[in-house]
Design a protein around this motif. Sequence first.
Motif, short mmCIF file in Angstrom:
data_model
loop_
_atom_site.label_atom_id
_atom_site.label_comp_id
_atom_site.label_asym_id
_atom_site.label_seq_id
_atom_site.Cartn_x
_atom_site.Cartn_y
_atom_site.Cartn_z
N GLU A 148 1.96 41.02 -38.14
CA GLU A 148 2.34 40.37 -36.89
C GLU A 148 1.22 39.52 -36.31
O GLU A 148 1.45 38.40 -35.83
N LYS A 149 -0.01 40.02 -36.38
CA LYS A 149 -1.15 39.26 -35.85
C LYS A 149 -1.32 37.95 -36.61
O LYS A 149 -1.55 36.90 -36.01
N ASP A 152 1.39 35.33 -35.85
CA ASP A 152 1.08 34.63 -34.61
C ASP A 152 -0.05 33.62 -34.83
O ASP A 152 0.00 32.50 -34.32
N ARG A 153 -1.06 34.02 -35.61
CA ARG A 153 -2.16 33.09 -35.88
C ARG A 153 -1.67 31.88 -36.65
O ARG A 153 -2.06 30.74 -36.35
N ARG A 155 1.27 30.57 -36.64
CA ARG A 155 2.05 29.73 -35.73
C ARG A 155 1.12 28.87 -34.87
O ARG A 155 1.34 27.67 -34.69
N ARG A 156 0.07 29.48 -34.35
CA ARG A 156 -0.87 28.74 -33.50
C ARG A 156 -1.66 27.71 -34.30
O ARG A 156 -1.96 26.62 -33.81
N ALA A 166 4.66 25.48 -29.78
CA ALA A 166 4.72 26.69 -30.60
C ALA A 166 6.10 26.88 -31.22
O ALA A 166 6.22 27.30 -32.38
N ALA A 170 6.93 27.20 -35.13
CA ALA A 170 7.63 28.37 -35.67
C ALA A 170 8.79 27.95 -36.57
O ALA A 170 9.01 28.54 -37.64
#
Length: 212
Positions: A148-149, A152-153, A155-156, A166, A170
Amino acid sequence: MWSCQDRSREPTSNLLGGFNDGPAPADNRATQRAHDAPRRDERARGEHDTVVGLAASGRTPYVVGALRRARERGASTVGISCNAGSLVGQVADVAIEVVTGPEVVTGSTRLKAGTAQKLVCNMLTTASMVQLGKVHENLMIDVRPTNEKLVDRARRIVATAAGVEAAVAAEALTASGNRPKVARVMLLAGASAGEAERRLSEADGSVRRAVG
């Protein structure tokens, strides 16, 4: 044997590996006598490989043996030590000698020497990943989102690299099969996932060249 399996998509066969001090026993205790054995390891496969040998003293027999065997098989070699004019530096193609001086605890080379060698390894692996196209500007553009981390990274990273929101990043990540590098090329080149892959392949993995 230890492996530098990072968060990139580089095949494990291409990643940096190292030689430890011989076959590890079941309880993982160090096999100290193996330090005295000049090893002729067969894991250095040839001219497309680079073997990096680390020895704080610069004269550890099994490291010297592995470097010599690697050179016999045509591999490029690097010797890292913490003493000037070291033996590992002499038998390697490239010598990196970081003179750290006496340890606070005499003989405990895991302190200053180990820290210095770790920094050198960080530099080598970072430079390697940049050259392999795993970094774009200062972003890990080929990160593998395995939790999950990291999702998110990724995506950023795509949002920052492509200058999009964002939500758009995604969507591109999903369309690319969660491959940030492909998603970035898709967004900047207005290309499909397949076209982005083709561009990257022709550009040897370089996002900058793939975008044009």
